[in-house]
Design a protein around this motif. Structure first.
Motif, PDB file in Angstrom:
ATOM      1  N   LEU A  92       0.509  -1.131  -0.395  1.00 43.04           N
ATOM      2  CA  LEU A  92      -0.309  -0.060   0.405  1.00 43.04           C
ATOM      3  C   LEU A  92       1.418   1.096  -0.234  1.00 43.04           C
ATOM      4  CD1 LEU A  92      -3.312   0.794   0.117  1.00 43.04           C
ATOM      5  CD2 LEU A  92      -3.010   1.428   2.654  1.00 43.04           C
ATOM      6  N   PHE A  93       0.416   1.871  -0.791  1.00 41.29           N
ATOM      7  CA  PHE A  93       1.361   3.771  -0.888  1.00 41.29           C
ATOM      8  C   PHE A  93       0.369   4.782  -1.032  1.00 41.29           C
ATOM      9  CE2 PHE A  93      -1.205   1.923  -4.435  1.00 41.29           C
ATOM     10  CZ  PHE A  93      -1.519   2.884  -5.021  1.00 41.29           C
ATOM     11  N   THR A  94       1.420   6.050  -1.169  1.00 43.40           N
ATOM     12  CA  THR A  94       0.625   7.615  -0.386  1.00 43.40           C
ATOM     13  C   THR A  94       0.778   7.754  -1.960  1.00 43.40           C
ATOM     14  OG1 THR A  94       3.047   8.015  -0.096  1.00 43.40           O
ATOM     15  CG2 THR A  94       2.498   7.587   1.835  1.00 43.40           C
ATOM     16  N   LEU A  95      -0.313   8.606  -1.601  1.00 44.25           N
ATOM     17  CA  LEU A  95      -0.708   9.053  -2.653  1.00 44.25           C
ATOM     18  C   LEU A  95       0.068  10.159  -4.092  1.00 44.25           C
ATOM     19  CD1 LEU A  95      -3.622   7.794  -3.516  1.00 44.25           C
ATOM     20  CD2 LEU A  95      -4.806  10.192  -3.795  1.00 44.25           C
ATOM     21  N   GLU A  96       1.146  11.017  -2.475  1.00 46.72           N
ATOM     22  CA  GLU A  96       1.306  12.102  -2.468  1.00 46.72           C
ATOM     23  C   GLU A  96       3.336  11.705  -3.050  1.00 46.72           C
ATOM     24  OE1 GLU A  96      -0.960  12.301  -0.400  1.00 46.72           O
ATOM     25  OE2 GLU A  96      -1.744  14.033  -0.767  1.00 46.72           O
ATOM     26  N   THR A  97       3.775  10.813  -3.485  1.00 48.26           N
ATOM     27  CA  THR A  97       5.246  10.269  -3.100  1.00 48.26           C
ATOM     28  C   THR A  97       4.944   9.454  -3.853  1.00 48.26           C
ATOM     29  OG1 THR A  97       5.324   9.648  -0.846  1.00 48.26           O
ATOM     30  CG2 THR A  97       5.516  11.897  -1.811  1.00 48.26           C
ATOM     31  N   LYS A  98       3.935   8.402  -3.208  1.00 45.37           N
ATOM     32  CA  LYS A  98       3.890   6.854  -3.874  1.00 45.37           C
ATOM     33  C   LYS A  98       5.079   5.685  -3.381  1.00 45.37           C
ATOM     34  CE  LYS A  98       1.195   8.281  -7.520  1.00 45.37           C
ATOM     35  NZ  LYS A  98       1.388   9.236  -6.933  1.00 45.37           N
ATOM     36  N   SER A  99       5.715   6.450  -1.716  1.00 45.50           N
ATOM     37  CA  SER A  99       5.851   5.662  -0.416  1.00 45.50           C
ATOM     38  C   SER A  99       5.394   4.507  -0.417  1.00 45.50           C
ATOM     39  CB  SER A  99       6.421   6.858   0.540  1.00 45.50           C
ATOM     40  OG  SER A  99       7.054   7.959  -0.668  1.00 45.50           O
ATOM     41  N   PRO A 100       5.883   3.950  -0.317  1.00 44.72           N
ATOM     42  CA  PRO A 100       5.364   2.857   0.750  1.00 44.72           C
ATOM     43  C   PRO A 100       4.405   3.041   2.495  1.00 44.72           C
ATOM     44  CG  PRO A 100       7.419   1.781   0.736  1.00 44.72           C
ATOM     45  CD  PRO A 100       7.200   2.871  -0.158  1.00 44.72           C
ATOM     46  N   VAL A 101       3.443   2.476   2.462  1.00 42.02           N
ATOM     47  CA  VAL A 101       3.327   3.123   3.744  1.00 42.02           C
ATOM     48  C   VAL A 101       3.933   2.850   5.382  1.00 42.02           C
ATOM     49  CG1 VAL A 101       1.222   2.774   5.688  1.00 42.02           C
ATOM     50  CG2 VAL A 101       0.547   2.694   3.348  1.00 42.02           C
ATOM     51  N   LYS A 102       4.197   1.599   5.361  1.00 43.32           N
ATOM     52  CA  LYS A 102       5.558   1.529   6.221  1.00 43.32           C
ATOM     53  C   LYS A 102       6.889   2.635   6.298  1.00 43.32           C
ATOM     54  CE  LYS A 102       8.542  -1.967   4.018  1.00 43.32           C
ATOM     55  NZ  LYS A 102       8.348  -3.788   3.661  1.00 43.32           N
ATOM     56  N   ASP A 103       6.367   3.023   5.785  1.00 38.95           N
ATOM     57  CA  ASP A 103       7.881   4.471   5.379  1.00 38.95           C
ATOM     58  C   ASP A 103       7.092   5.486   6.180  1.00 38.95           C
ATOM     59  OD1 ASP A 103       8.726   2.834   4.022  1.00 38.95           O
ATOM     60  OD2 ASP A 103       9.071   4.086   2.074  1.00 38.95           O
ATOM     61  N   MET A 104       6.117   5.562   6.642  1.00 42.13           N
ATOM     62  CA  MET A 104       5.291   6.287   7.454  1.00 42.13           C
ATOM     63  C   MET A 104       5.808   6.954   8.420  1.00 42.13           C
ATOM     64  SD  MET A 104       3.393   8.508   5.290  1.00 42.13           S
ATOM     65  CE  MET A 104       4.797   8.194   4.295  1.00 42.13           C
ATOM     66  N   ASP A 105       5.890   7.913   8.960  1.00 46.13           N
ATOM     67  CA  ASP A 105       5.703   8.018  11.302  1.00 46.13           C
ATOM     68  C   ASP A 105       4.880   7.702  11.903  1.00 46.13           C
ATOM     69  OD1 ASP A 105       9.023   8.843  10.687  1.00 46.13           O
ATOM     70  OD2 ASP A 105       8.636  10.842   9.762  1.00 46.13           O
TER      71      ASP A 105
END
Length: 615
Positions: A92-105
């Motif tokens: 699963l990813f974020t819309l803004e940067t297409k980063s994996p959700v697990k990279d979030m704080d």
């Protein structure tokens, strides 16, 4: 790591790829090198529903104003996209940067309805994040949640690290500041949660342990961290005019449920319907001024290009300046060739005048919510409308040319009898007769009777009442169906019993349901708020396999002495007031709108009630 290239390969294979591209007008873009806290705002449903939620726009705006915070959006992928993501091993990813959700704080979910809980867990699974907070390490984001369902957080207590209670405008920036300090310190994860526990409005479930009686009820809730508060008070923004409201809202590329500029004109409600959780937990009423609303409206229209403007609240007509406000907004809309929509209006003479002007000859339909079929039951639920109000409004509507009327009722309300159901049919019949008397014909005139099932909610005067059994609901639906089918021009709709039953289980559930939720997702439950995806059989299997009796939560009368799972949460409305209102309901005694005088709910012990006694 970003997933743009992998996702691009999937977009041509799925329905509505615009759900997953991001980059919309007014969406945020930031240099990650200067970011201290990456906050993933997660809506546990599809893009079209999440983007229609005003709270998303507010929180996105508030957090992205901070230079050190980047708030990115995350939605549940639709079934086709999820299947491809799992097949290709794409998280699963974020819309803004297409980063994996697990990279979030911090991964922050909004909980708008109980049946979205399964999507929350499924989104953790898609992100590669362990379900239970005890299984997550410093390498995983903190999982947070807020919204109305956080007022009974216990079914998710083993899953969510911390809950935020009340208005997010104040609490979210404080959480991010605490996170930045903790991150700089390099301390253990537990230390951050201990810091959060001392911020007003934050509930950290791991610092509390429920102790159960042999009969399954709660004997007590013990603290296991001495600095954790005995009660968690919700946060309240006292003056809406002093907090930022988004004027440059994100404009989706695809159609969403509500694709329009939107302004919250006030928060809270003074009317005190006893079944209504929102009417209790959002107290007190706080208005945005007419001039501020107009200023925001003009800015939103200019910055978004939306062709529709709407104003939102729990009861739009109750704004103290509603008439001049609507008149001035209609002027703004005319100048900009924008339509104005006004939901949640009371059907009084002013509303009809406005609706007539807005809708003109294109009358799309009129909705009204008597909630109960008899005056007796409306007194029980404290719904302050009379038969005369209903028929006067309908007479006016018919005279002005409305031919599609929709009336909302609930069945299963406390003290309800079959005579109250007869009252629903009588109202429907009387309205069709009224149309015949006024127009002289029956023609295409239609009355839709839409019935939902009563679900007892935490923090309401009805929190101790049971929900009707499934058998009784079926009997009542069939009874109404038989009564209404003989009335020409009446359509009958009702909500599914099984969906309401599961909603009631989680609305008054405790933390023993965390395992049930996880099991249900493992069995395949997701998108349970969608009729086509809700699978009652899987839910029953999950309950069976985790040893849970759902009737214990949904259909049991709670005693007034019982410790309730949500007793730790202080909504600002006292339990004594809820008890008194419960007893007033049994007596069929109405309580006045608190604009006519304080009725002692307790919220004015916390903040100033500016609307108290103003009528």
């Amino acid at each position: 790591m970003v997933l743009t290239n992998q996702l691009d390969k999937l977009l041509m294979k799925v329905e509505k790829p615009g759900r997953y591209t991001g980059g919309e007008w007014n969406s945020a873009s930031k240099d990650l090198s200067g970011i201290k806290t990456r906050f993933g705002f997660a809506f546990p449903d599809t893009y079209e529903i999440g983007m229609s939620y005003l709270g998303l726009q507010i929180i996105y705006h508030i957090l992205n104003k901070k230079d050190s915070v980047f708030c990115e959006r995350i939605f549940a992928p639709a079934i086709d996209m999820e299947e491809l993501m799992r097949k290709e091993g794409i998280p699963l990813f974020t819309l803004e940067t297409k980063s994996p959700v697990k990279d979030m704080d911090i991964l922050g979910f909004t909980l708008q309805y109980e049946l979205s809980f399964s999507n929350l867990i499924n989104m953790l699974d898609l992100s590669g994040i362990p379900f239970k907070s005890a299984e997550r390490t410093k390498e995983h984001p903190f999982v947070a949640a807020g919204g109305p369902c956080a007022f009974n957080p216990e079914p998710l207590a083993d899953i969510v690290d911390f809950f935020m209670l009340g208005d997010g405008e104040e609490i979210l920036p404080e959480v991010c500041e605490a996170h930045e300090s903790w991150k700089m310190s390099g301390r253990e994860k537990e230390e951050f949660l201990k810091t959060l526990a001392q911020i007003p409005g934050i509930y950290v479930p791991k610092f509390y342990t429920p102790v159960y009686e042999e009969n399954g009820t709660i004997r007590s809730i013990e603290r296991n961290y001495e600095k954790a508060p005995l009660q968690i008070e919700k946060r309240i923004v006292e003056d809406l005019n002093t907090v930022d409201f988004p004027e440059h809202c994100i404009v989706p590329f695809i159609d969403t449920v509500h694709d329009r500029a939107v302004i919250e004109i006030f928060r809270g409600c003074t009317r005190g319907c006893r079944f209504c959780q929102a009417g209790m937990i959002y107290r007190p009423v706080r208005e945005r001024s007419k001039d501020k609303i107009k200023e925001i409206a003009m800015s939103q229209i200019e910055s978004t290009g939306h062709e529709e403007l709407t104003i939102l609240s729990l009861s739009t007509s109750d704004h103290s300046e509603i008439e001049p406000l609507v008149q001035e907004l209609m002027g703004v809309c005319r100048e900009n060739n924008v339509s104005l929509s006004l939901p949640s209006l009371r059907l009084d003479s002013f509303s009809f005048k406005v609706l007539e002007e807005i809708q003109g000859y294109k009358k799309s339909g009129l909705t009204f919510a008597p909630e109960a079929g008899t005056q007796r039951l409306r007194d029980v639920i404290n719904k302050s409308i009379t038969d005369q109000d209903i028929y006067h409004a309908m007479e006016k509507a018919i005279e002005l040319g409305w031919s599609n009327i929709k009336l909302y009722f609930m069945v299963g309300l406390p003290t309800e009898t079959f005579e109250d159901l007869d009252g629903i049919a009588e109202i429907a019949r009387n309205i069709t007769d009224l149309n015949y008397r006024i127009t002289g014909k029956r023609g295409r005139f239609n009355v839709t009777i839409s019935v939902s099932n009563f679900v007892p909610k935490a923090h309401t005067p009805f929190q101790w009442f049971p929900q009707d059994s499934a058998e009784l609901f079926h009997k009542k639906h069939q009874y109404l169906k038989d009564k209404l089918k003989s009335i020409k021009g009446v359509t009958f709709q009702y909500h599914g019993t099984e969906v309401s039953y599961m909603e009631a289980v989680f609305a008054r559930g405790d933390r023993r349901l965390s395992d049930t939720l996880i099991k249900a997702v493992e069995l395949g439950c997701k998108f349970d708020g969608w009729r086509e995806h809700f699978n009652y059989g899987l839910w029953i299997k999950a309950l069976d396999e985790t040893g849970i009796d759902p009737d214990f939560y949904a259909c049991r009368v709670r005693s007034f002495e019982e410790v309730l799972p949500w007793d730790l949460i202080d909504s600002g409305v006292t339990k004594a007031f809820l008890l008194e209102e419960n007893q007033n309901a049994v007596k069929g005694s109405q309580s006045v709108d608190c604009r006519r005088g304080c009725i002692g709910c307790g919220i004015n012990q916390r903040v100033n009630c500016t609307m108290e006694g103003t009528l």
